[in-house]
Design a protein around this motif. Structure first.
Motif, PDB file in Angstrom:
ATOM      1  N   ALA A   1     -13.826   7.062  -1.247  1.00 46.30           N
ATOM      2  CA  ALA A   1     -14.921   7.985  -1.477  1.00 46.30           C
ATOM      3  C   ALA A   1     -15.209   8.287  -3.005  1.00 46.30           C
ATOM      4  CB  ALA A   1     -14.887   9.129  -0.628  1.00 46.30           C
ATOM      5  N   ALA A   2     -14.070   8.271  -3.585  1.00 49.18           N
ATOM      6  CA  ALA A   2     -14.460   8.674  -4.842  1.00 49.18           C
ATOM      7  C   ALA A   2     -14.931   7.671  -5.826  1.00 49.18           C
ATOM      8  CB  ALA A   2     -12.580   8.662  -5.598  1.00 49.18           C
ATOM      9  N   HIS A   3     -15.053   6.382  -5.336  1.00 56.24           N
ATOM     10  CA  HIS A   3     -15.986   5.503  -5.912  1.00 56.24           C
ATOM     11  C   HIS A   3     -17.427   5.456  -5.562  1.00 56.24           C
ATOM     12  CE1 HIS A   3     -12.496   3.615  -8.088  1.00 56.24           C
ATOM     13  NE2 HIS A   3     -11.790   3.878  -6.957  1.00 56.24           N
ATOM     14  N   GLU A   4     -17.754   5.922  -4.416  1.00 53.90           N
ATOM     15  CA  GLU A   4     -19.101   5.928  -4.062  1.00 53.90           C
ATOM     16  C   GLU A   4     -20.032   6.809  -4.648  1.00 53.90           C
ATOM     17  OE1 GLU A   4     -18.272   6.871   0.115  1.00 53.90           O
ATOM     18  OE2 GLU A   4     -17.304   4.736   0.468  1.00 53.90           O
TER      19      GLU A   4
ATOM     20  N   CYS B   1       0.712  -1.063  -0.130  1.00 54.12           N
ATOM     21  CA  CYS B   1      -0.061  -0.014   0.127  1.00 54.12           C
ATOM     22  C   CYS B   1       0.936   1.200   0.078  1.00 54.12           C
ATOM     23  CB  CYS B   1      -0.898   0.048   1.263  1.00 54.12           C
ATOM     24  SG  CYS B   1      -1.936   1.316   1.147  1.00 54.12           S
ATOM     25  N   PRO B   2       1.224   1.759  -1.198  1.00 53.97           N
ATOM     26  CA  PRO B   2       2.239   2.859  -1.316  1.00 53.97           C
ATOM     27  C   PRO B   2       1.863   4.252  -0.804  1.00 53.97           C
ATOM     28  CG  PRO B   2       1.426   2.014  -3.448  1.00 53.97           C
ATOM     29  CD  PRO B   2       0.928   1.153  -2.443  1.00 53.97           C
ATOM     30  N   GLY B   3       0.376   4.340  -0.732  1.00 63.21           N
ATOM     31  CA  GLY B   3      -0.245   5.748  -0.498  1.00 63.21           C
ATOM     32  C   GLY B   3      -0.226   6.528  -1.665  1.00 63.21           C
ATOM     33  N   ASP B   4      -0.693   7.980  -1.499  1.00 64.28           N
ATOM     34  CA  ASP B   4      -0.529   8.790  -2.955  1.00 64.28           C
ATOM     35  C   ASP B   4      -1.664   8.361  -3.774  1.00 64.28           C
ATOM     36  OD1 ASP B   4       1.192  10.711  -1.682  1.00 64.28           O
ATOM     37  OD2 ASP B   4       2.980   9.603  -2.791  1.00 64.28           O
ATOM     38  N   GLY B   5      -2.916   7.542  -3.037  1.00 69.99           N
ATOM     39  CA  GLY B   5      -3.982   7.450  -4.028  1.00 69.99           C
ATOM     40  C   GLY B   5      -3.880   5.911  -4.866  1.00 69.99           C
ATOM     41  N   ALA B   6      -2.964   5.428  -4.318  1.00 71.29           N
ATOM     42  CA  ALA B   6      -2.588   4.081  -5.173  1.00 71.29           C
ATOM     43  C   ALA B   6      -3.577   3.256  -4.569  1.00 71.29           C
ATOM     44  CB  ALA B   6      -1.179   3.641  -4.984  1.00 71.29           C
ATOM     45  N   ASP B   7      -3.978   2.168  -5.288  1.00 69.15           N
ATOM     46  CA  ASP B   7      -4.652   0.877  -4.698  1.00 69.15           C
ATOM     47  C   ASP B   7      -3.781   0.068  -3.893  1.00 69.15           C
ATOM     48  OD1 ASP B   7      -7.103   1.417  -6.242  1.00 69.15           O
ATOM     49  OD2 ASP B   7      -6.529   0.738  -8.106  1.00 69.15           O
ATOM     50  N   ALA B   8      -4.433  -0.510  -3.021  1.00 66.27           N
ATOM     51  CA  ALA B   8      -3.668  -1.427  -2.081  1.00 66.27           C
ATOM     52  C   ALA B   8      -3.914  -3.056  -2.675  1.00 66.27           C
ATOM     53  CB  ALA B   8      -4.224  -1.400  -0.734  1.00 66.27           C
ATOM     54  N   ASP B   9      -2.763  -3.717  -2.194  1.00 67.06           N
ATOM     55  CA  ASP B   9      -2.800  -5.288  -2.556  1.00 67.06           C
ATOM     56  C   ASP B   9      -2.532  -6.119  -1.468  1.00 67.06           C
ATOM     57  OD1 ASP B   9      -2.926  -6.700  -5.386  1.00 67.06           O
ATOM     58  OD2 ASP B   9      -1.257  -7.615  -4.142  1.00 67.06           O
ATOM     59  N   ILE B  10      -3.527  -7.017  -1.060  1.00 67.06           N
ATOM     60  CA  ILE B  10      -3.012  -8.079  -0.025  1.00 67.06           C
ATOM     61  C   ILE B  10      -2.030  -8.886  -0.611  1.00 67.06           C
ATOM     62  CG2 ILE B  10      -4.130  -9.974   1.338  1.00 67.06           C
ATOM     63  CD1 ILE B  10      -6.740  -8.221   1.819  1.00 67.06           C
TER      64      ILE B  10
ATOM     65  N   ARG C   1      -4.552   4.798   4.538  1.00 64.45           N
ATOM     66  CA  ARG C   1      -3.700   5.497   3.705  1.00 64.45           C
ATOM     67  C   ARG C   1      -4.213   5.763   2.393  1.00 64.45           C
ATOM     68  NH1 ARG C   1       1.694   1.409   4.522  1.00 64.45           N
ATOM     69  NH2 ARG C   1       1.564   1.769   6.802  1.00 64.45           N
ATOM     70  N   ASN C   2      -5.845   5.833   2.343  1.00 65.89           N
ATOM     71  CA  ASN C   2      -6.412   6.675   1.365  1.00 65.89           C
ATOM     72  C   ASN C   2      -6.394   5.731   0.069  1.00 65.89           C
ATOM     73  OD1 ASN C   2      -7.478   8.698   3.026  1.00 65.89           O
ATOM     74  ND2 ASN C   2      -5.475   9.775   2.522  1.00 65.89           N
ATOM     75  N   ALA C   3      -6.375   4.560   0.252  1.00 66.90           N
ATOM     76  CA  ALA C   3      -6.299   3.592  -1.172  1.00 66.90           C
ATOM     77  C   ALA C   3      -7.762   3.686  -1.502  1.00 66.90           C
ATOM     78  CB  ALA C   3      -5.758   2.163  -0.664  1.00 66.90           C
ATOM     79  N   PRO C   4      -7.860   3.989  -2.708  1.00 65.66           N
ATOM     80  CA  PRO C   4      -9.427   3.770  -3.315  1.00 65.66           C
ATOM     81  C   PRO C   4      -9.918   2.401  -3.266  1.00 65.66           C
ATOM     82  CG  PRO C   4      -7.842   4.805  -4.766  1.00 65.66           C
ATOM     83  CD  PRO C   4      -7.065   4.205  -3.861  1.00 65.66           C
ATOM     84  N   ALA C   5      -9.288   1.399  -3.288  1.00 67.79           N
ATOM     85  CA  ALA C   5      -9.769  -0.247  -3.503  1.00 67.79           C
ATOM     86  C   ALA C   5      -8.397  -0.996  -2.949  1.00 67.79           C
ATOM     87  CB  ALA C   5      -9.998  -0.498  -4.928  1.00 67.79           C
ATOM     88  N   ILE C   6      -9.025  -2.162  -2.628  1.00 67.74           N
ATOM     89  CA  ILE C   6      -7.834  -3.165  -2.287  1.00 67.74           C
ATOM     90  C   ILE C   6      -8.108  -4.339  -2.978  1.00 67.74           C
ATOM     91  CG2 ILE C   6      -9.473  -3.543  -0.198  1.00 67.74           C
ATOM     92  CD1 ILE C   6      -6.840  -4.037   1.326  1.00 67.74           C
ATOM     93  N   PHE C   7      -7.119  -4.917  -3.347  1.00 67.63           N
ATOM     94  CA  PHE C   7      -7.143  -6.371  -4.289  1.00 67.63           C
ATOM     95  C   PHE C   7      -6.402  -7.295  -3.816  1.00 67.63           C
ATOM     96  CE2 PHE C   7      -7.658  -2.677  -7.164  1.00 67.63           C
ATOM     97  CZ  PHE C   7      -8.423  -3.017  -8.091  1.00 67.63           C
ATOM     98  N   LEU C   8      -6.992  -8.495  -4.304  1.00 68.10           N
ATOM     99  CA  LEU C   8      -5.997  -9.742  -3.949  1.00 68.10           C
ATOM    100  C   LEU C   8      -6.510 -10.879  -4.943  1.00 68.10           C
ATOM    101  CD1 LEU C   8      -8.173 -11.957  -2.959  1.00 68.10           C
ATOM    102  CD2 LEU C   8      -8.563 -10.593  -1.034  1.00 68.10           C
TER     103      LEU C   8
ATOM    104  N   GLN D   1     -11.629  -7.812  -5.485  1.00 64.46           N
ATOM    105  CA  GLN D   1     -11.554  -6.329  -5.244  1.00 64.46           C
ATOM    106  C   GLN D   1     -12.666  -5.770  -4.133  1.00 64.46           C
ATOM    107  OE1 GLN D   1     -13.588  -3.724  -8.085  1.00 64.46           O
ATOM    108  NE2 GLN D   1     -12.058  -2.374  -8.111  1.00 64.46           N
ATOM    109  N   LYS D   2     -12.070  -5.063  -3.333  1.00 63.00           N
ATOM    110  CA  LYS D   2     -13.162  -4.254  -2.368  1.00 63.00           C
ATOM    111  C   LYS D   2     -12.822  -2.737  -2.574  1.00 63.00           C
ATOM    112  CE  LYS D   2     -13.764  -3.684   2.609  1.00 63.00           C
ATOM    113  NZ  LYS D   2     -15.536  -3.946   2.738  1.00 63.00           N
ATOM    114  N   ILE D   3     -14.014  -2.203  -3.001  1.00 61.61           N
ATOM    115  CA  ILE D   3     -13.817  -0.613  -2.962  1.00 61.61           C
ATOM    116  C   ILE D   3     -13.743   0.108  -1.793  1.00 61.61           C
ATOM    117  CG2 ILE D   3     -14.892   1.492  -3.886  1.00 61.61           C
ATOM    118  CD1 ILE D   3     -13.929  -0.281  -6.176  1.00 61.61           C
ATOM    119  N   LEU D   4     -12.823   0.766  -1.508  1.00 58.99           N
ATOM    120  CA  LEU D   4     -12.938   1.531  -0.091  1.00 58.99           C
ATOM    121  C   LEU D   4     -13.008   3.018  -0.132  1.00 58.99           C
ATOM    122  CD1 LEU D   4      -9.415  -0.050   0.869  1.00 58.99           C
ATOM    123  CD2 LEU D   4     -11.536  -0.709   1.870  1.00 58.99           C
TER     124      LEU D   4
END
Ligand SMILES: CC(C)(COP(=O)(O)OP(=O)(O)OC[C@H]1O[C@@H](n2cnc3c(N)ncnc32)[C@H](O)[C@@H]1OP(=O)(O)O)[C@@H](O)C(=O)NCCC(=O)NCCS
Length: 105
Positions: free
Chosen positions: A102-105, A8-17, A46-53, A97-100
């Motif tokens: 607010a930009a996607h809501e 999860c690098p931050g700066d708006g990047a998606d996170a990955d399990i 860290r404000n990730a828009p979404a988390i993937f795995l 994917q799980k959307i986290l």
């Protein structure tokens, strides 16, 4: 006993399990759920828009855990995993994917 990892690098990047694993003798006691909560909360902080795995298609325990926590299947990578046994058998990877954000809501 148990471990988990998140990219999860931050700066708006998606996170990955990267991984979640609980030793066999400790499974079924809520540890996997607790670790997943920590990873999701870290991604939200860290404000990730979404988390993937990605998860092996046959891994029913893990798929149930992820589905229960709002992950949905978005893709399949055919024959992604190579198994030691039986020889040459391959398994599909399910991408979830799980959307986290607010930009996607
Ligand atoms: C997947 C794993 C991390 C779950 O950890 P755990 O500590 O056993 O899980 P928990 O006790 O927190 O259970 C949480 C949820 O996981 C699912 N789950 C756990 N064990 C399950 C089982 N034997 N069958 C079906 N679902 C199961 C359920 O949805 C469960 O919720 P519920 O109890 O309300 O039904 C664990 O089975 C594991 O380490 N497996 C080997 C490594 C692995 O496959 N990691 C995932 C790679 S993507």
């Amino acid at each position: 006993m148990a471990f988990a990892g998140l990219f999860c690098p931050g700066d708006g990047a998606d996170a990955d399990i990267q991984t979640i694993s609980v030793s066999a003798q400790y499974q079924g006691n809520g540890i996997g759920q607790g670790l997943l909560d920590l990873l999701i909360n870290a991604a939200i902080e860290r404000n990730a828009p979404a988390i993937f795995l990605e998860v092996r298609a046959e891994n029913e325990q893990a798929r149930a855990l992820y589905a229960k926590n709002g992950f949905t299947q978005i893709s399949v990578r055919k024959n992604y995993y190579q198994n030691a046994r039986p020889h040459n058998k391959r398994s599909d990877a399910i991408i979830m994917q799980k959307i986290l954000g607010a930009a996607h809501e």
